[in-house]
Design a protein around this motif. Structure first.
Motif, PDB file in Angstrom:
ATOM      1  N   TYR A 222       0.713  -1.250   0.022  1.00  0.00           N
ATOM      2  CA  TYR A 222      -0.092   0.001  -0.023  1.00  0.00           C
ATOM      3  C   TYR A 222       0.841   1.212  -0.012  1.00  0.00           C
ATOM      4  O   TYR A 222       0.520   2.187  -0.922  1.00  0.00           O
ATOM      5  CB  TYR A 222      -0.859   0.191   1.277  1.00  0.00           C
ATOM      6  N   ALA A 223       1.978   1.234   0.966  1.00  0.00           N
ATOM      7  CA  ALA A 223       2.657   2.432   0.999  1.00  0.00           C
ATOM      8  C   ALA A 223       3.418   2.743  -0.542  1.00  0.00           C
ATOM      9  O   ALA A 223       3.593   3.884  -0.999  1.00  0.00           O
ATOM     10  CB  ALA A 223       3.709   2.352   1.883  1.00  0.00           C
ATOM     11  N   ALA A 225       2.391   1.773  -3.367  1.00  0.00           N
ATOM     12  CA  ALA A 225       1.494   2.001  -4.405  1.00  0.00           C
ATOM     13  C   ALA A 225       0.859   3.590  -4.260  1.00  0.00           C
ATOM     14  O   ALA A 225       0.721   4.232  -5.192  1.00  0.00           O
ATOM     15  CB  ALA A 225       0.151   1.114  -4.351  1.00  0.00           C
ATOM     16  N   LEU A 226       0.635   3.945  -2.880  1.00  0.00           N
ATOM     17  CA  LEU A 226       0.285   5.297  -2.687  1.00  0.00           C
ATOM     18  C   LEU A 226       1.410   6.203  -3.019  1.00  0.00           C
ATOM     19  O   LEU A 226       1.373   7.379  -3.594  1.00  0.00           O
ATOM     20  CB  LEU A 226       0.109   5.597  -1.110  1.00  0.00           C
ATOM     21  N   THR A 227       2.930   5.951  -2.866  1.00  0.00           N
ATOM     22  CA  THR A 227       3.829   6.496  -3.391  1.00  0.00           C
ATOM     23  C   THR A 227       3.893   6.857  -4.955  1.00  0.00           C
ATOM     24  O   THR A 227       4.044   8.078  -5.401  1.00  0.00           O
ATOM     25  CB  THR A 227       5.220   6.051  -2.870  1.00  0.00           C
ATOM     26  N   LEU A 228       3.597   5.794  -5.552  1.00  0.00           N
ATOM     27  CA  LEU A 228       3.626   5.953  -7.059  1.00  0.00           C
ATOM     28  C   LEU A 228       2.651   6.788  -7.522  1.00  0.00           C
ATOM     29  O   LEU A 228       2.655   7.723  -8.448  1.00  0.00           O
ATOM     30  CB  LEU A 228       3.797   4.364  -7.610  1.00  0.00           C
ATOM     31  N   SER A 261      -7.906   6.749  -0.531  1.00  0.00           N
ATOM     32  CA  SER A 261      -7.661   5.531  -0.244  1.00  0.00           C
ATOM     33  C   SER A 261      -7.778   5.106   1.301  1.00  0.00           C
ATOM     34  O   SER A 261      -8.072   4.034   1.674  1.00  0.00           O
ATOM     35  CB  SER A 261      -6.267   5.353  -0.602  1.00  0.00           C
ATOM     36  N   LEU A 262      -7.363   5.999   2.122  1.00  0.00           N
ATOM     37  CA  LEU A 262      -7.456   5.692   3.613  1.00  0.00           C
ATOM     38  C   LEU A 262      -9.097   5.542   4.075  1.00  0.00           C
ATOM     39  O   LEU A 262      -9.619   5.109   4.950  1.00  0.00           O
ATOM     40  CB  LEU A 262      -6.787   6.627   4.518  1.00  0.00           C
ATOM     41  N   CYS A 321       4.408   9.337   2.110  1.00  0.00           N
ATOM     42  CA  CYS A 321       3.446   8.118   1.970  1.00  0.00           C
ATOM     43  C   CYS A 321       3.764   7.150   3.267  1.00  0.00           C
ATOM     44  O   CYS A 321       2.953   6.447   3.550  1.00  0.00           O
ATOM     45  CB  CYS A 321       3.604   7.586   0.695  1.00  0.00           C
ATOM     46  N   PHE A 322       5.047   6.920   3.401  1.00  0.00           N
ATOM     47  CA  PHE A 322       5.419   6.143   4.549  1.00  0.00           C
ATOM     48  C   PHE A 322       5.053   6.595   5.898  1.00  0.00           C
ATOM     49  O   PHE A 322       4.647   5.801   6.786  1.00  0.00           O
ATOM     50  CB  PHE A 322       6.939   5.589   4.337  1.00  0.00           C
ATOM     51  N   ILE A 323       5.239   7.859   6.234  1.00  0.00           N
ATOM     52  CA  ILE A 323       4.591   8.539   7.386  1.00  0.00           C
ATOM     53  C   ILE A 323       3.030   8.181   7.474  1.00  0.00           C
ATOM     54  O   ILE A 323       2.640   7.897   8.395  1.00  0.00           O
ATOM     55  CB  ILE A 323       4.908   9.749   7.412  1.00  0.00           C
ATOM     56  N   ALA A 324       2.273   8.560   6.444  1.00  0.00           N
ATOM     57  CA  ALA A 324       1.012   8.237   6.326  1.00  0.00           C
ATOM     58  C   ALA A 324       0.509   6.847   6.859  1.00  0.00           C
ATOM     59  O   ALA A 324      -0.309   6.596   7.551  1.00  0.00           O
ATOM     60  CB  ALA A 324       0.403   8.706   5.180  1.00  0.00           C
TER      61      ALA A 324
END
Length: 410
Positions: A222-223, A225-228, A261-262, A321-324
């Motif tokens: 997820y992290a 994919a969210l980054t991309l 997404s969240l 994105c990794f913080i989120a």
């Protein structure tokens, strides 16, 4: 209002205060998760502090008051907050959406959300935000029109755009911080439409049908994919670039992949039992990953470690994105494990959190204007507005909710 509707617009007024001040632990199988109530309160504190700092830090966005001195290091505080706290609010807000829909039915569900989110939106857009925007217009944008002329010509944009007008947008009409409510209303309506089309019943009970929580690989996926997706969106829409989707949905596209997404994951998490079944070690591990990304961001931002300038943009989006991801998984687990209890004070704070979110901006701005000429630095002013703004916002919410009919909305 149903006691386990834990979106930010939920009321805890249906919960009877407990006697004494001893925390009362509750098993996670109970319908209400006090851990999410506590997390919601803490996030509201953070939102108020974030907006208190807008006048005193290096921010690329617009604010209603502009202090002459700026504290450079608040930039890291803003970035950390923006990386996760509104996304986590969307996640928490979505947790009980499926159960609320199943209990009330589609029509009552949409009506409740329209009143709870729509009424504050209209009040702020039509009554509160015009005053705040006018203060900015006459004090920091070189404006000279009287309020009535400003209201028609600039706020509502009746007629041509005035020559030489400075500001973040035109016309000035906007939702302000209540863009969050606007998004929640739109997302809730879309959820109701999808549930109407897909008529398969859902079990609203959070302690049934538990499934294994996503593992490290799924969370990592997820992290990534969210980054991309975020990198792709930000090639056109950088942070702090706001726009109106369909001419009325105020949105910052840079963070939209995270928020949407969240929210979707929040609607799944409770029904699947993920909030209860995520292992402590896994949740705390991802919390550490999120904290590590915050630290790494600070080191890179202030050039404390060498980093190629041309790659900083990609780095910060990835770290964000990794913080989120890490904070969403980690804080939900941390509060479940160590703060899944309540006291009368926490119940009051939980009940007043939504109202505090609604009213805190005019209170913070009033404080910023009130201390504008105080001989103090940006750091001291930031701390003063934060320390005063949090209790004042909660007190205003608490007594506002006692007015007839207000508790129905706030």
């Amino acid at each position: 209002m149903d006691s386990n509707a834990l979106d930010i617009g939920a009321s805890s007024s249906g919960v009877k205060p407990l006697s004494g001040v001893i925390p009362v632990p509750l098993p996670v199988s109970q319908t209400r998760l006090w851990s999410l109530d506590r997390l919601k309160v803490v996030l509201t504190f953070l939102v108020i502090a974030h907006h208190a700092g807008q006048a005193y830090g290096s921010t690329g966005g617009f604010w209603f008051y502009e202090n002459a001195e700026r504290w450079l290091y608040l930039r890291q505080f803003f970035w950390m907050n923006a990386s996760f706290f509104m996304g986590l609010f969307f996640f928490i807000s979505a947790v009980f959406v499926p159960g609320s829909y199943e209990r009330k039915g589609g029509a009552a569900f949409v009506k409740d959300k329209a009143i709870r989110f729509g009424a504050p939106l209209l009040i702020f857009v039509l009554l509160v935000n015009p005053v705040l925007m006018y203060l900015s217009y006459i004090n920091f944008r070189g404006g000279a029109l009287p309020f009535t002329a400003y209201l028609t010509q600039i706020y509502f944009g009746m007629g041509p755009k005035p020559a030489g007008l400075r500001g973040p947008l035109w016309p000035d009409i906007n939702c302000g911080h209540l863009w969050f409510l606007e998004h929640l209303l739109v997302y809730s309506i879309l959820f109701a439409v999808l549930r109407f089309v897909w008529r398969r019943p859902m079990d609203p009970k959070p302690d049934r049908g538990k499934a294994e929580a996503p593992g490290d690989l799924a969370i990592l996926g997820y992290a990534v994919a969210l980054t991309l997706v975020s990198l792709l969106v930000r090639t056109r829409y950088p942070i702090d670039k706001w726009m109106f989707v369909l001419d009325f949905i105020q949105s910052e596209p840079a963070h939209l992949p995270q928020y949407l997404s969240l929210f979707i994951l929040g609607t799944v998490a409770m029904r699947k039992g993920w909030l209860q079944t995520t292992p402590r070690a896994r949740g705390l591990r991802w919390l550490c990953i999120g904290i590590g990304a915050v630290v790494a961001g600070g080191l890179v931002r202030f050039d404390l470690i060498p980093f190629p300038p041309e790659a900083k943009g990609i780095f910060f989006v990835t770290a964000e994105c990794f913080i989120a991801t890490g904070f969403t998984v980690g804080l939900c687990t941390l509060f479940r494990e160590f703060f899944n209890n309540t006291t009368p004070l926490w119940q009051v704070l939980g009940a007043d959190a939504y109202g505090a979110y609604l009213v805190h901006v005019p209170i913070v701005v009033a404080l910023q204007y009130a201390i504008g000429n105080v001989p103090a630095g940006a750091v001291q002013k930031f701390l003063l507005v934060t320390i005063a703004g949090i209790p004042l916002s909660y007190l205003a919410s608490h007594y506002l909710r006692k007015l007839p009919g207000v508790a129905r909305v706030v």
